[in-house]
Design an enzyme around this catalytic site. Structure first.
Site, short mmCIF file in Angstrom:
data_model
loop_
_atom_site.label_atom_id
_atom_site.label_comp_id
_atom_site.label_asym_id
_atom_site.label_seq_id
_atom_site.Cartn_x
_atom_site.Cartn_y
_atom_site.Cartn_z
N GLU A 213 21.58 -2.90 25.22
CA GLU A 213 20.36 -2.72 24.42
C GLU A 213 19.35 -2.04 25.33
OE1 GLU A 213 20.22 -3.28 21.37
OE2 GLU A 213 21.64 -4.86 20.83
N CYS A 247 10.46 -2.52 23.52
CA CYS A 247 11.41 -1.40 23.55
C CYS A 247 11.41 -0.60 22.25
CB CYS A 247 12.81 -1.90 23.86
SG CYS A 247 13.44 -3.13 22.69
#
Length: 465
Positions: A213, A247
């Site tokens: 990720e 993010c």
């Protein structure tokens, strides 16, 4: 923890794999998840205080973005786990008539979870829920950059699980490297693309599977027909929650030139509404995680303004505080146009035609998220169809992360694999195919290949090929 203790921790979990395959079934997995939920709820005050100490995160934001996602993941997983674990029957093909086929999800084994610092609780324990649901053991490596939260995670796991099921290893880069030297069956890493490459290279030495990720520069496009008030509120929330250290935060905004002035004013109003005239005094605004990252952000701003950019809101900085900042007149020569910002600085860029925006997006590595604000559904669909990204939000930001029925993950530079809900269960599982013979005619094609067998093979080719 030294290298010998790390090896012993992994070896202890490896030794329990065979027994766990037989004894860690549905009820045991649900029991482990229920126990984790109880411990989290009991230690909520400790979690809130730890995140306040690490980077000034306000309590409502801790509950909303750190604790609630983990509890939601546990609840959703426990509700659906029986179905996820069930063997799936597969219909035979023409070539396999006379057999029965099924797919059995099985645990990968011993897993490593490396968590980042920006959402240190959520992104450590969320993947752990999926690992346990799939029947694995896990070693969790929290971030050394959020020491108070890392210690709370270690305390919660030690209180909840035996070390042969879940263990925590704390430390810096050297400890991370020692962990990556171990033969894990699966590695789940959340962090930057640069470190993701290191993790993937380390996994390759043992042929460990990975879920990465990562991140990237997530673009936002505001179309000429957008609801500007809604767009401003969503973008302000997505960008400035956690002081921009997210993010999937909007990294930069393309706004149609016809509404540039109105949008900028709406965005400034949304920021003032959320954090007041001076966010320094707001109890709802977090801080940058440490001085190093604060200096990095100051450097991006300084480089941009030195090269002609102008700050239209914010820019004030003190220690690890950086005000919500809007910056305009960005050019490709500026570092802020090339690097992931990962902080409360939002470039706003005007555009005339959609083609130029799409060309700029497609010229960069594929982002983790992409956001579109526009009432015209065809406008949004054109952007979705002509770009590639890990996920898309239309007339909202960041919320696709919270949808337990959607896969969360990137593509290429922004990640490999997916997490959350059933997709997280699959990431930590191996779908084992099982084929059982009943009355198959295939033995008629076995050697020796006499003329009759050859004729049968040619017939099979004609009908099956």
């Amino acid at each position: 923890m030294d290298g010998d203790r790390i090896k012993a921790t992994v070896a202890r979990q490896k030794a329990a794999v065979a027994e766990r395959r037989l004894r860690f079934g549905l009820e045991e997995r649900k029991g482990a998840l229920a126990h984790l939920r109880q411990t989290i709820e009991r230690r909520e005050r400790d979690i809130v205080e730890a995140l306040r100490r690490d980077f000034g995160k306000p309590e409502p934001e801790v509950i909303l973005t750190e604790i609630l996602p983990v509890l939601q993941e546990i609840r959703h997983t426990m509700r659906h786990l029986k179905r996820w674990m069930r063997e799936r029957r597969v219909a035979p093909t023409l070539a396999t008539l006379g057999t029965s086929a099924r797919i059995r999800p099985e645990p990968r084994g011993v897993c490593l979870i490396i968590a980042p610092w920006n959402y240190p609780f959520n992104l450590a324990l969320g993947p752990l829920v999926s690992a346990l649901a799939a029947g694995n053991s896990a070693v969790v490596k929290p971030s050394e950059m959020t020491p108070a939260t890392s210690q709370v995670i270690a305390d919660i796991i030690e209180e909840t699980f035996p070390p042969d099921l879940v263990a925590v290893v704390q430390g810096g880069r050297e400890v991370s490297q020692q962990l990556l030297d171990q033969p894990f069956d699966h590695i789940f890493f959340t962090g930057s693309p640069e470190v993701g490459r290191i993790v993937m290279a380390a996994a390759a030495r043992h042929l460990s599977s990975v879920t990465l990720e990562l991140g990237g520069k997530s673009p936002t496009i505001v179309g000429p027909g957008a609801d500007l008030g809604k767009a401003a509120r969503w973008i302000a929330f997505g960008k400035f929650v956690n002081a921009g250290q997210t993010c999937i935060a909007p990294d930069h905004v393309f706004v149609h030139r016809s509404i540039e002035v109105q949008f900028a004013e709406a965005l400034r109003a949304a920021i003032r509404h959320a954090y007041g005239a001076d966010a320094r005094t707001s109890r709802d605004y977090a801080r940058i995680v440490n001085a190093h990252h604060a200096e990095r952000l100051h450097g991006l701003l300084q480089d941009a303004t030195d090269k002609g950019a102008r700050i239209s809101l914010g820019g004030e900085a003190e220690g690890t505080y950086l005000a919500p900042t809007l910056i305009e007149a960005i050019t490709p020569q500026m570092n802020i146009d090339r690097e992931e910002i990962f902080g409360p600085v939002l470039p706003i860029m005007a555009y005339d035609g959609l083609d130029e925006v799409i060309d700029r997006i497609n010229a960069r590595p594929k982002p983790l998220a992409l956001y579109v604000f526009e009432k015209d559904a065809a406008f949004a669909e054109e952007i979705v169809a002509r770009t590639s990204s890990g996920g898309v939000g239309v007339n909202l930001t960041t919320m696709h992360y919270t949808h337990a029925g959607l896969p969360f993950g990137g593509v290429n530079n922004s990640g490999i694999g997916a997490a959350h809900g059933h997709f997280g269960f699959q990431a930590f599982s191996h779908d084992k195919p099982i084929l059982k013979e009943r009355w198959s005619a295939v033995p008629m094609l076995f050697p020796p290949y006499r003329p009759r067998v050859e004729r049968l093979i040619r017939m099979a080719k004609r009908f099956l090929g």
